[in-house]
Design a protein around this motif. Structure first.
Motif, short mmCIF file in Angstrom:
data_model
loop_
_atom_site.label_atom_id
_atom_site.label_comp_id
_atom_site.label_asym_id
_atom_site.label_seq_id
_atom_site.Cartn_x
_atom_site.Cartn_y
_atom_site.Cartn_z
N UNK A 70 20.95 -22.11 71.99
CA UNK A 70 20.20 -22.54 73.21
C UNK A 70 20.04 -23.88 72.87
N UNK A 71 19.72 -24.32 71.84
CA UNK A 71 19.28 -25.72 71.43
C UNK A 71 20.61 -26.58 71.34
N UNK A 72 21.67 -25.74 70.58
CA UNK A 72 23.12 -26.46 70.58
C UNK A 72 23.71 -26.40 71.92
N UNK A 73 23.43 -25.91 72.87
CA UNK A 73 23.97 -26.21 74.22
C UNK A 73 23.36 -27.32 74.89
N UNK A 74 21.92 -27.32 74.64
CA UNK A 74 21.13 -28.60 75.25
C UNK A 74 21.66 -29.82 74.57
N UNK A 75 21.75 -29.69 73.25
CA UNK A 75 22.38 -30.77 72.50
C UNK A 75 23.72 -31.31 72.98
N UNK A 76 24.72 -30.42 73.29
CA UNK A 76 25.81 -30.58 73.79
C UNK A 76 25.62 -31.32 75.30
N UNK A 77 24.85 -30.89 76.17
CA UNK A 77 24.71 -31.26 77.36
C UNK A 77 24.41 -33.02 77.39
N UNK A 78 23.29 -32.97 76.43
CA UNK A 78 22.44 -34.15 76.23
C UNK A 78 23.65 -35.24 76.10
N UNK A 130 15.54 -35.97 75.87
CA UNK A 130 15.67 -36.42 74.63
C UNK A 130 16.33 -35.77 73.67
N UNK A 131 16.44 -36.37 72.47
CA UNK A 131 17.52 -35.80 71.60
C UNK A 131 16.83 -34.51 71.12
N UNK A 132 17.47 -33.32 71.11
CA UNK A 132 17.05 -31.93 70.70
C UNK A 132 17.02 -31.87 69.28
N UNK A 133 16.26 -30.56 68.77
CA UNK A 133 16.39 -30.19 67.46
C UNK A 133 17.84 -30.11 66.61
N UNK A 134 17.74 -31.00 65.54
CA UNK A 134 19.09 -31.07 64.75
C UNK A 134 19.49 -29.86 64.41
N UNK A 135 20.76 -29.46 64.70
CA UNK A 135 21.51 -28.03 64.52
C UNK A 135 21.36 -27.92 62.82
N UNK A 136 21.52 -28.76 62.11
CA UNK A 136 21.80 -28.63 60.87
C UNK A 136 20.51 -28.14 60.16
#
Length: 235
Positions: A31-39, A221-227
């Motif tokens: 979910x966070x990864x999808x949000x990050x990609x949209x951002x 805002x920038x979401x949680x770093x996926x790494x």
């Protein structure tokens, strides 16, 4: 005997399955990864490999605006005012990307344009095949065309696009087309009348307000770093 069997069955049905913490973390990660990609697709960070968005002045300015807006109540006067400023920043970046898409389509890359222009934070400079030649082309585009916004430094994200074009042996063709469609003296970067691009490549420039409602639904805002989340999942 039948009564006891029914009671047992009812008890089994009412029992809820145990939650799986690892599965929950994985779902949250995607979910966070999808949000990050949209951002990333919305903000078009000019330095995509910089997760802090602090290395470039223009990225840092946009990031700070997003952070300030995230602390305000949606719909408030301050929120709306910051939204217009954010939209203005994003509009400049969209216009640059649209110019690139227009040239790619004119060169026959209509189907591949989105893929060629897709640059995310996962991009690595070490993955570049011809970094020196790509940077030379980027500098030439800045010096010889009106492809970029003059008030901002060169967006590093297009270094990756040029490297892909070099692999396709289309780097020099792109530079020639950019000179033709966006000559240096043209203020608005309009294509020359002698060789207009195809009808499907014509740009429509919208005011920042045209995207405001849509943008307010995007990541602010920038979401949680996926790494870091992946490391947590592997522990």
């Amino acid at each position: 005997m039948d009564v006891w069997h029914q009671l047992c069955c009812c008890a089994c049905v009412q029992e809820e399955p145990e939650s799986n913490p690892l599965l929950s973390e994985m779902l949250r990660y995607f979910d966070q990864l999808g949000k990050r990609k949209r951002a990333q697709a919305t903000n078009l960070w000019n330095e995509p490999a910089d997760d802090t968005h602090m290395e470039r002045d223009d990225d840092r300015e946009l990031y700070n605006l997003l952070q300030k807006r995230a602390k305000l109540r949606r719909g408030s006067e301050g929120y709306r005012r910051l939204s217009f400023d954010i939209s203005a920043h994003r509009q400049i970046r969209r216009e640059v990307k649209d110019r690139w898409r227009q040239i790619l389509e004119a060169l026959g890359f209509s189907t591949e344009a989105d893929g060629l222009l897709d640059v995310t934070s996962m991009a690595s400079y070490s993955s570049l095949c011809q970094p020196l030649r790509a940077r030379q082309l980027l500098a030439a585009l800045a010096e010889q065309t009106s492809l970029f916004d003059r008030h901002c430094s060169l967006p590093e994200r297009y270094l990756f696009v040029l490297d892909r074009l070099l692999i396709l042996d289309a780097g020099d063709d792109f530079l020639s087309a950019a000179r033709r469609y966006y000559p240096l003296q043209a203020e608005e970067g309009a294509p020359s009348e002698d060789e207009p691009p195809s009808a499907e490549a014509v740009l429509v420039t919208l005011s920042p307000g045209a995207h405001l409602e849509e943008e307010e639904e995007e990541e602010e805002a920038v979401v949680l770093d996926e790494e870091s989340l992946l490391v947590k999942l592997m522990e």
